[in-house]
Each structure stands twice: as C-alpha cells, then as structure tokens.
Write a protein that holds these residues in place. Structure first.
Motif, short mmCIF file in Angstrom:
data_model
loop_
_atom_site.label_atom_id
_atom_site.label_comp_id
_atom_site.label_asym_id
_atom_site.label_seq_id
_atom_site.Cartn_x
_atom_site.Cartn_y
_atom_site.Cartn_z
N ASN A 18 0.69 -1.14 0.05
CA ASN A 18 0.33 0.69 0.19
C ASN A 18 1.12 1.23 -0.09
OD1 ASN A 18 -1.88 1.48 0.39
ND2 ASN A 18 -3.07 0.83 2.42
N LYS A 20 1.06 4.08 -0.43
CA LYS A 20 -0.61 5.61 -0.66
C LYS A 20 -0.45 5.56 1.25
CE LYS A 20 -4.85 7.89 -1.14
NZ LYS A 20 -5.92 7.44 -2.03
N GLU A 24 0.95 9.09 3.24
CA GLU A 24 -0.79 9.86 3.75
C GLU A 24 -0.56 9.27 5.71
OE1 GLU A 24 -3.25 10.88 3.06
OE2 GLU A 24 -2.56 11.15 0.21
N VAL A 53 -5.01 0.01 -2.02
CA VAL A 53 -5.28 1.22 -1.78
C VAL A 53 -7.26 1.32 -1.55
CG1 VAL A 53 -6.01 2.94 -4.09
CG2 VAL A 53 -4.50 1.42 -4.29
N ASP A 54 -7.35 1.82 -0.94
CA ASP A 54 -8.59 2.63 0.22
C ASP A 54 -8.82 1.07 0.85
OD1 ASP A 54 -8.53 4.53 -1.19
OD2 ASP A 54 -10.20 3.97 -2.54
N GLY A 68 -12.54 -3.54 2.07
CA GLY A 68 -12.37 -1.84 0.62
C GLY A 68 -10.90 -2.92 0.03
N ARG A 85 -14.39 -7.86 -3.78
CA ARG A 85 -14.08 -6.41 -2.69
C ARG A 85 -15.43 -6.94 -1.41
NH1 ARG A 85 -11.49 -1.73 -2.47
NH2 ARG A 85 -10.91 -0.75 -4.85
N ILE A 112 -4.21 0.08 9.08
CA ILE A 112 -4.49 0.55 7.43
C ILE A 112 -4.14 -0.60 7.12
CG2 ILE A 112 -4.68 3.01 6.94
CD1 ILE A 112 -2.30 2.87 7.19
#
Length: 159
Positions: A18, A20, A24, A53-54, A68, A85, A112
């Motif tokens: 991940n 991202k 973040e 992602v997300d 997600g 999903r 996460i």
C-alpha cells in the motif's frame, strides 16, 4: 535445499504494498496477521492480482476485519469465484486486538493494511499498522526528503 535456491524462492514470493499509506500516515505500531480467504482468492494473490488502495480495518465484536481490499476474481475460476471487495477477517491474538481497539479510539488514529505477502509456508499474511494521519506540511516534508535522496543518489552514481 541449497541456500541459493531458498533465497530465490523467498524473492519470488508475492508482496503487494500500500504505497499511498506511507505518504498519508505515520506508522505508530505494526502487526502481522493471517487472513481468512475463500475459494480462489489465494490463487489471485499469488498471481499478484490484489490491491490495498483505500483499504482499512475495523474491529467488531472482538474480531478485526479488513474492508475495501480488492482481490480480483481468478481468471481461470468457475461459477465459484469470489467477490472482489468483500470484508475479510484477520487473525490476531485477542490481546493484540484489544490493544489495537484501545489505541484506535484516539482521535486521528486508524488501522490500515500496509502489505500483503505469502509466507514461507504458502499462507497469505497481512501487515497492518496503527497509523496517525499526516498533516499537509508533513506530506510536503516527506516529498522533499524523497526528492533530496533521489538527487544525492544521482550525484553519487556519476562519481
């Protein structure tokens, strides 16, 4: 099995990151959890057809779930293919789940998934992190540090 073959085998294992998330969030604490998969999901992960992602984790009734996370349907699957999903249960000790639940109640903290990988026994594992969201200036600082590192590497490469 020789050492060279073992090293090649470990390098060939799947790692889905991940990317991202590190931009973040600040990672406060990390855990490695097993994941409950059904049907052809493990084949899709081994083929590298998954995305974080997300994705995020929630705790319900003393169980931790990842939501997600996208695992694409297996190309050679039949009518029994999985949903891409759906929520998937993670396997952690009750003590670890209680600690995560208490820590994630604080404002600005979340759980996460950061990495999905196949371990040496062929099982899918997920690295999850208790994370605190970065502010805008922290993100700019991260980008500047990354650009400075690239520039230093370019200069070092020429000399």
């Amino acid at each position: 099995m020789s050492n060279e073959k073992q090293n090649k085998k470990r390098k060939a294992l799947v790692q889905i990151r991940n990317k991202k998330a590190s931009f973040e969030y600040f990672f406060v604490d990390t855990y490695t959890a097993g994941i409950v998969l059904t049907g052809t999901e493990i084949k899709s992960i081994r083929a590298g057809k998954a995305s974080l992602v997300d994705a995020f984790c929630v705790i319900n009734n003393g169980e931790i779930w990842v939501q997600g996370m996208n695992i694409s349907p297996y190309f050679y699957g039949s009518y029994a293919n999985h949903e891409a999903r759906r929520s998937r249960k993670l396997l952690l000790n009750k003590k670890e789940i209680r600690i995560l639940e208490a820590d994630s109640q604080s404002p600005g903290y979340t759980i996460i998934p950061t990495l999905v990988f196949i371990d040496d026994n062929g099982r899918a594992k997920v690295n999850i992190a208790l994370a605190k969201g970065k502010k805008e200036y922290d993100k700019r600082q991260t980008l500047k540090a990354k650009e400075d590192k690239r520039e230093m590497d370019r200069v070092r490469k020429h000399y």
